[in-house]
Motif scaffolding. Structure first.
Motif, mmCIF file in Angstrom:
data_model
loop_
_atom_site.group_PDB
_atom_site.id
_atom_site.type_symbol
_atom_site.label_atom_id
_atom_site.label_comp_id
_atom_site.label_asym_id
_atom_site.label_seq_id
_atom_site.Cartn_x
_atom_site.Cartn_y
_atom_site.Cartn_z
ATOM 1 N N SER A 75 0.833 -1.203 0.000
ATOM 2 C CA SER A 75 0.000 0.000 0.000
ATOM 3 C C SER A 75 0.871 1.257 0.000
ATOM 4 O O SER A 75 0.578 2.232 -0.709
ATOM 5 N N LEU A 76 1.955 1.249 0.770
ATOM 6 C CA LEU A 76 2.862 2.410 0.811
ATOM 7 C C LEU A 76 3.561 2.611 -0.533
ATOM 8 O O LEU A 76 3.782 3.744 -0.956
ATOM 9 N N MET A 77 3.892 1.527 -1.216
ATOM 10 C CA MET A 77 4.509 1.661 -2.544
ATOM 11 C C MET A 77 3.551 2.323 -3.516
ATOM 12 O O MET A 77 3.931 3.209 -4.287
ATOM 13 N N ARG A 78 2.293 1.895 -3.496
ATOM 14 C CA ARG A 78 1.295 2.498 -4.387
ATOM 15 C C ARG A 78 1.078 3.963 -4.012
ATOM 16 O O ARG A 78 0.972 4.828 -4.881
ATOM 17 N N GLY A 138 5.120 17.161 2.010
ATOM 18 C CA GLY A 138 4.201 16.045 1.818
ATOM 19 C C GLY A 138 4.363 15.015 2.905
ATOM 20 O O GLY A 138 5.343 15.049 3.664
ATOM 21 N N ASN A 139 3.412 14.108 2.971
ATOM 22 C CA ASN A 139 3.489 13.031 3.944
ATOM 23 C C ASN A 139 2.545 11.918 3.519
ATOM 24 O O ASN A 139 1.617 12.155 2.754
ATOM 25 N N MET A 140 2.782 10.709 4.016
ATOM 26 C CA MET A 140 1.905 9.603 3.625
ATOM 27 C C MET A 140 1.776 8.577 4.735
ATOM 28 O O MET A 140 2.655 8.422 5.588
ATOM 29 N N ALA A 141 0.626 7.888 4.701
ATOM 30 C CA ALA A 141 0.376 6.692 5.484
ATOM 31 C C ALA A 141 -0.154 5.683 4.457
ATOM 32 O O ALA A 141 -0.452 6.073 3.328
ATOM 33 N N PRO A 142 -0.256 4.403 4.818
ATOM 34 C CA PRO A 142 -0.748 3.452 3.815
ATOM 35 C C PRO A 142 -2.116 3.872 3.275
ATOM 36 O O PRO A 142 -3.074 3.984 4.023
ATOM 37 N N GLY A 143 -2.186 4.141 1.985
ATOM 38 C CA GLY A 143 -3.456 4.439 1.325
ATOM 39 C C GLY A 143 -3.912 5.880 1.358
ATOM 40 O O GLY A 143 -4.847 6.237 0.643
ATOM 41 N N ILE A 188 -0.484 1.633 -9.401
ATOM 42 C CA ILE A 188 -0.978 2.540 -8.342
ATOM 43 C C ILE A 188 -2.447 2.258 -8.101
ATOM 44 O O ILE A 188 -2.922 2.281 -6.970
ATOM 45 N N GLY A 189 -3.160 1.960 -9.176
ATOM 46 C CA GLY A 189 -4.591 1.644 -9.072
ATOM 47 C C GLY A 189 -5.424 2.898 -8.906
ATOM 48 O O GLY A 189 -4.982 4.005 -9.215
ATOM 49 N N GLY A 190 -6.627 2.726 -8.393
ATOM 50 C CA GLY A 190 -7.550 3.846 -8.216
ATOM 51 C C GLY A 190 -7.022 4.846 -7.205
ATOM 52 O O GLY A 190 -6.505 4.478 -6.157
#
Ligand SMILES: [Zn+2]
Length: 245
Positions: free
Chosen positions: A102-105, A128-133, A221-223
Protein backbone atom coordinates in the motif's frame (compact mmCIF):
# COMPACT_ATOMS: atom_id res chain seq x y z
CA UNK A 1 16.92 10.88 0.08
CA UNK A 2 18.67 8.17 1.96
CA UNK A 3 22.32 7.90 2.80
CA UNK A 4 23.73 4.79 4.39
CA UNK A 5 27.44 5.32 4.19
CA UNK A 6 27.95 4.22 7.78
CA UNK A 7 25.48 1.37 7.91
CA UNK A 8 26.68 -2.23 7.89
CA UNK A 9 23.32 -3.41 6.54
CA UNK A 10 22.93 -4.28 2.87
CA UNK A 11 19.67 -2.63 1.79
CA UNK A 12 17.81 -5.29 -0.19
CA UNK A 13 14.74 -3.04 -0.46
CA UNK A 14 16.64 -0.48 -2.52
CA UNK A 15 17.55 -3.09 -5.12
CA UNK A 16 14.20 -4.95 -5.20
CA UNK A 17 11.02 -3.34 -3.88
CA UNK A 18 9.08 -6.59 -4.41
CA UNK A 19 11.21 -8.65 -1.99
CA UNK A 20 9.25 -9.68 1.12
CA UNK A 21 11.28 -12.57 2.66
CA UNK A 22 15.00 -13.22 3.00
CA UNK A 23 17.67 -14.81 5.19
CA UNK A 24 19.96 -12.72 7.36
CA UNK A 25 22.36 -12.80 10.28
CA UNK A 26 22.10 -10.59 13.37
CA UNK A 27 25.18 -8.35 13.70
CA UNK A 28 24.15 -6.56 16.88
CA UNK A 29 21.18 -6.71 19.15
CA UNK A 30 19.64 -4.84 22.05
CA UNK A 31 16.00 -4.78 23.18
CA UNK A 32 16.05 -0.96 23.43
CA UNK A 33 18.56 0.14 20.78
CA UNK A 34 17.29 -2.38 18.23
CA UNK A 35 18.58 -5.11 15.95
CA UNK A 36 21.20 -4.73 13.20
CA UNK A 37 21.08 -7.26 10.33
CA UNK A 38 23.74 -7.94 7.69
CA UNK A 39 21.00 -7.64 5.05
CA UNK A 40 17.52 -6.24 5.31
CA UNK A 41 14.52 -5.52 3.09
CA UNK A 42 12.81 -3.36 5.77
CA UNK A 43 12.31 0.13 4.40
CA UNK A 44 13.55 2.23 7.34
CA UNK A 45 11.49 5.33 6.65
CA UNK A 46 12.43 8.58 4.97
CA UNK A 47 11.29 10.90 2.20
CA UNK A 48 7.82 10.92 3.73
CA UNK A 49 7.43 7.14 3.52
CA UNK A 50 7.02 5.55 6.97
CA UNK A 51 9.07 2.48 8.00
CA UNK A 52 7.96 -1.07 7.27
CA UNK A 53 6.53 -3.45 9.79
CA UNK A 54 7.31 -7.15 9.79
CA UNK A 55 8.86 -10.03 11.64
CA UNK A 56 12.10 -11.90 12.27
CA UNK A 57 11.71 -15.67 12.68
CA UNK A 58 14.40 -17.62 14.55
CA UNK A 59 14.67 -20.61 16.86
CA UNK A 60 10.92 -21.22 16.79
CA UNK A 61 10.00 -17.73 18.01
CA UNK A 62 9.23 -14.42 16.35
CA UNK A 63 10.37 -10.85 16.87
CA UNK A 64 7.87 -8.35 15.55
CA UNK A 65 9.50 -5.28 13.98
CA UNK A 66 7.48 -2.09 14.44
CA UNK A 67 9.91 0.73 13.59
CA UNK A 68 13.41 1.57 12.38
CA UNK A 69 16.05 4.03 13.47
CA UNK A 70 19.05 5.23 11.52
CA UNK A 71 22.19 6.23 13.34
CA UNK A 72 25.68 4.80 12.96
CA UNK A 73 23.81 1.68 11.83
CA UNK A 74 20.34 0.76 10.67
CA UNK A 75 18.43 -0.43 13.75
CA UNK A 76 15.22 -2.45 13.53
CA UNK A 77 13.04 -1.72 16.55
CA UNK A 78 11.27 -4.75 18.08
CA UNK A 79 7.83 -4.69 19.66
CA UNK A 80 8.27 -4.20 23.39
CA UNK A 81 8.25 -7.54 25.21
CA UNK A 82 9.08 -9.70 22.17
CA UNK A 83 12.18 -11.94 22.44
CA UNK A 84 15.23 -10.44 20.68
CA UNK A 85 17.70 -12.63 18.73
CA UNK A 86 21.27 -12.35 20.03
CA UNK A 87 24.16 -11.34 17.75
CA UNK A 88 25.15 -14.20 15.47
CA UNK A 89 21.64 -15.61 15.13
CA UNK A 90 20.45 -16.68 11.67
CA UNK A 91 16.99 -15.22 11.11
CA UNK A 92 14.34 -15.25 8.42
CA UNK A 93 13.08 -11.74 7.80
CA UNK A 94 9.65 -10.91 6.42
CA UNK A 95 8.15 -7.53 5.58
CA UNK A 96 4.41 -7.13 6.18
CA UNK A 97 3.18 -7.19 2.61
CA UNK A 98 -0.14 -5.37 2.90
CA UNK A 99 1.32 -2.27 4.55
CA UNK A 100 4.40 -2.08 2.29
CA UNK A 101 2.48 -2.71 -0.93
CA UNK A 102 0.00 0.00 0.00
CA UNK A 103 2.86 2.41 0.81
CA UNK A 104 4.51 1.66 -2.54
CA UNK A 105 1.30 2.50 -4.39
CA UNK A 106 0.75 5.59 -2.23
CA UNK A 107 4.32 6.85 -2.68
CA UNK A 108 4.21 6.33 -6.45
CA UNK A 109 0.81 8.06 -6.46
CA UNK A 110 2.39 11.13 -4.86
CA UNK A 111 5.10 11.25 -7.52
CA UNK A 112 2.42 10.95 -10.19
CA UNK A 113 0.49 13.79 -8.53
CA UNK A 114 3.61 15.97 -8.36
CA UNK A 115 4.28 15.32 -12.04
CA UNK A 116 0.73 16.19 -13.07
CA UNK A 117 0.52 19.37 -10.96
CA UNK A 118 3.85 20.62 -12.28
CA UNK A 119 3.06 19.78 -15.90
CA UNK A 120 -0.49 21.22 -15.90
CA UNK A 121 -0.17 24.07 -13.38
CA UNK A 122 3.55 24.76 -13.07
CA UNK A 123 3.44 24.34 -9.30
CA UNK A 124 6.32 22.98 -7.23
CA UNK A 125 6.06 20.66 -4.24
CA UNK A 126 6.71 22.28 -0.84
CA UNK A 127 6.03 19.30 1.41
CA UNK A 128 4.20 16.05 1.82
CA UNK A 129 3.49 13.03 3.94
CA UNK A 130 1.91 9.60 3.62
CA UNK A 131 0.38 6.69 5.48
CA UNK A 132 -0.75 3.45 3.81
CA UNK A 133 -3.46 4.44 1.32
CA UNK A 134 -3.66 8.13 2.21
CA UNK A 135 -1.31 11.04 1.59
CA UNK A 136 -1.04 14.78 1.32
CA UNK A 137 1.18 17.00 -0.76
CA UNK A 138 1.64 20.77 -0.59
CA UNK A 139 2.24 22.92 -3.66
CA UNK A 140 3.36 26.46 -4.23
CA UNK A 141 0.34 27.78 -6.12
CA UNK A 142 -0.92 31.36 -5.59
CA UNK A 143 -4.36 30.87 -7.11
CA UNK A 144 -6.54 27.80 -7.37
CA UNK A 145 -7.87 27.50 -10.93
CA UNK A 146 -11.52 26.65 -11.57
CA UNK A 147 -12.31 22.94 -11.16
CA UNK A 148 -8.76 22.38 -9.84
CA UNK A 149 -9.61 19.24 -7.87
CA UNK A 150 -11.58 17.67 -10.72
CA UNK A 151 -8.93 18.50 -13.31
CA UNK A 152 -6.17 17.02 -11.16
CA UNK A 153 -8.21 13.88 -10.47
CA UNK A 154 -8.96 13.41 -14.17
CA UNK A 155 -5.33 13.96 -15.19
CA UNK A 156 -4.10 11.49 -12.54
CA UNK A 157 -6.61 8.88 -13.75
CA UNK A 158 -5.33 9.31 -17.31
CA UNK A 159 -1.74 8.80 -16.16
CA UNK A 160 -2.63 5.66 -14.17
CA UNK A 161 -4.39 4.20 -17.21
CA UNK A 162 -1.44 5.14 -19.44
CA UNK A 163 0.59 2.57 -17.46
CA UNK A 164 3.84 4.51 -17.60
CA UNK A 165 6.92 2.60 -16.47
CA UNK A 166 8.43 3.65 -13.12
CA UNK A 167 12.18 3.13 -13.30
CA UNK A 168 14.75 3.23 -10.52
CA UNK A 169 18.36 4.04 -11.46
CA UNK A 170 21.48 4.78 -9.48
CA UNK A 171 23.41 7.52 -11.27
CA UNK A 172 26.66 9.34 -10.61
CA UNK A 173 25.86 12.68 -9.00
CA UNK A 174 26.93 14.78 -12.02
CA UNK A 175 24.78 12.75 -14.37
CA UNK A 176 21.78 12.87 -12.01
CA UNK A 177 22.07 16.61 -11.49
CA UNK A 178 22.12 17.16 -15.27
CA UNK A 179 18.49 15.99 -15.41
CA UNK A 180 16.40 19.21 -15.35
CA UNK A 181 13.58 17.75 -13.20
CA UNK A 182 16.06 16.49 -10.61
CA UNK A 183 17.56 19.96 -10.30
CA UNK A 184 14.05 21.36 -9.88
CA UNK A 185 13.03 18.99 -7.11
CA UNK A 186 16.18 18.13 -5.22
CA UNK A 187 19.09 20.51 -5.51
CA UNK A 188 19.28 21.60 -1.91
CA UNK A 189 18.20 18.25 -0.47
CA UNK A 190 21.17 16.23 -1.69
CA UNK A 191 23.90 15.84 0.93
CA UNK A 192 27.21 17.26 -0.36
CA UNK A 193 29.14 13.99 -0.05
CA UNK A 194 26.60 11.89 -1.93
CA UNK A 195 28.26 10.43 -5.02
CA UNK A 196 25.55 8.11 -6.27
CA UNK A 197 22.03 9.46 -6.55
CA UNK A 198 19.00 7.18 -6.72
CA UNK A 199 16.61 8.40 -9.38
CA UNK A 200 12.93 7.42 -9.56
CA UNK A 201 11.57 8.10 -13.03
CA UNK A 202 7.90 7.92 -14.01
CA UNK A 203 8.92 7.83 -17.63
CA UNK A 204 7.67 10.88 -19.45
CA UNK A 205 6.02 12.46 -16.41
CA UNK A 206 8.21 12.95 -13.33
CA UNK A 207 11.83 12.42 -12.30
CA UNK A 208 12.98 12.75 -8.69
CA UNK A 209 15.95 11.90 -6.53
CA UNK A 210 14.31 9.50 -4.11
CA UNK A 211 15.11 6.73 -1.63
CA UNK A 212 11.63 5.23 -1.36
CA UNK A 213 9.99 2.06 -2.61
CA UNK A 214 7.77 2.24 -5.68
CA UNK A 215 5.53 0.11 -7.88
CA UNK A 216 6.84 -0.76 -11.35
CA UNK A 217 4.27 1.16 -13.41
CA UNK A 218 1.54 3.73 -12.91
CA UNK A 219 -1.25 1.19 -13.50
CA UNK A 220 -0.08 -0.59 -10.34
CA UNK A 221 -0.98 2.54 -8.34
CA UNK A 222 -4.59 1.64 -9.07
CA UNK A 223 -7.55 3.85 -8.22
CA UNK A 224 -6.57 7.18 -6.71
CA UNK A 225 -8.98 9.88 -5.52
CA UNK A 226 -8.18 13.54 -4.99
CA UNK A 227 -10.14 13.92 -1.77
CA UNK A 228 -9.62 17.53 -0.85
CA UNK A 229 -7.87 20.81 -1.66
CA UNK A 230 -7.00 23.01 1.31
CA UNK A 231 -5.47 26.45 1.69
CA UNK A 232 -2.41 26.30 3.91
CA UNK A 233 -1.22 29.87 3.94
CA UNK A 234 -0.46 32.27 1.12
CA UNK A 235 0.33 30.46 -2.14
CA UNK A 236 0.37 27.08 -0.37
CA UNK A 237 -2.24 24.51 -1.41
CA UNK A 238 -2.58 21.09 0.16
CA UNK A 239 -3.93 18.20 -1.92
CA UNK A 240 -5.11 15.08 -0.13
CA UNK A 241 -5.26 11.80 -2.02
CA UNK A 242 -6.59 8.35 -1.17
CA UNK A 243 -6.22 4.97 -2.84
CA UNK A 244 -9.63 3.60 -3.71
CA UNK A 245 -8.97 -0.10 -4.26
ZN1 LIG B 1 9.29 10.13 -3.14
Amino acid sequence: MSVHAHSRTERLDLADATLREWDATVLASDAQAGIVLDRSAFYPGGGGQPPDHGVLLWGGVQTRIVDSRRGDDLYLIPLEGDPVPPAGTAVRGAVEDERRSSLMRTHSGLHLLAGVVFRDFGALVTGGNMAPGVARMDFNLPDIPADFKERIAAACAVEVTADRAIRVDNLPRDQAMAIPDVIRTATDLLPPGLEIVRIVDIVGLDVQADGGTHVASTKQIGGMDVVKVENKGKANRRLRIRLTD
